[in-house]
Design an enzyme around this catalytic site. Structure first.
Site, PDB file in Angstrom:
ATOM      1  N   TYR A   1       0.817  -1.206   0.000  1.00 23.85           N
ATOM      2  CA  TYR A   1       0.000   0.000   0.000  1.00 23.85           C
ATOM      3  C   TYR A   1       0.853   1.259   0.000  1.00 23.85           C
ATOM      4  O   TYR A   1       0.403   2.315  -0.424  1.00 23.85           O
ATOM      5  CB  TYR A   1      -0.962  -0.038   1.196  1.00 23.85           C
TER       6      TYR A   1
ATOM      7  N   LYS B   1      -3.618   8.274   2.966  1.00 26.71           N
ATOM      8  CA  LYS B   1      -4.894   8.024   3.647  1.00 26.71           C
ATOM      9  C   LYS B   1      -4.849   8.473   5.106  1.00 26.71           C
ATOM     10  O   LYS B   1      -5.849   8.936   5.654  1.00 26.71           O
ATOM     11  CB  LYS B   1      -5.293   6.546   3.552  1.00 26.71           C
TER      12      LYS B   1
END
Length: 186
Positions: free
Chosen positions: A134, A141
């Site tokens: 990720y 995020k």
């Protein structure tokens, strides 16, 4: 450039709105997917594009009740390599599209919520903990969630009865093809 999808009310035809936005020089693409019907893709990579979109929405409907921010983007090459190899440009792009776009969209959406409304956001487990594959998206995020929390404090004082809600997408619901590069059990 990254995009957000405008998915209108079933009784509102999309094609005429597309034509009006295009005439106003908003960078927009018309889409018709069999699974969910007509929609528009509109850029969130530019304040001008976001502003023009909300100006067109105001002309069309006058007010809105809510916005769903479910936008995130990072260069594929930055997701495929170790996080420490993320380029500066890739880092800034991920932050701009994934976090700052919420600020910009809110700036233009709140004035159209004359009778109150909601800003609903989507996030992911990678904002709270490191998820293999990720990379830069986890950092983006996390910044996005912090931005959302800050806005929860500020928006109610901006003159409208706006409620900003943070909804996190449960990692168990994400299919591998949706979370590019993230390997999860599905």
């Amino acid at each position: 450039q990254a995009n957000f999808v405008w998915n209108p009310h079933p009784r509102v035809p999309v094609r005429p709105l597309y034509e009006r936005l295009k005439a106003a020089q908003v960078l927009v693409r018309y889409m018709n997917y069999p699974a969910w019907g007509d929609g528009l893709r509109i850029s969130v990579g530019s304040d001008e594009q976001i502003e023009q979109t909300f100006v067109a929405v105001q002309k069309e409907w006058g007010t809105i009740d809510f916005v769903v921010h479910s936008v995130a983007f990072a260069n594929r090459e930055d997701l495929k390599q170790p996080f420490t190899q993320t380029s500066r440009q890739g880092f800034l792009l991920a932050m701009d599209i994934s976090a700052y776009s919420l600020v910009a969209m809110t700036r233009y959406a709140v004035p159209l919520m004359k009778e109150g409304g909601s800003i609903v956001t989507m996030s992911y487990l990678g904002a709270e903990r490191a998820v293999p594959g990720y990379g830069v998206m986890g950092v983006a995020k996390a910044a996005f969630e912090s931005t959302s929390r800050s806005m929860e404090l500020l928006i109610p004082h901006s003159g409208g009865a706006i409620v900003a809600e943070l909804y996190k997408l449960d990692h168990e619901l994400v299919r591998e093809d949706v979370a590019e590069g993230v390997r999860l059990k599905v």
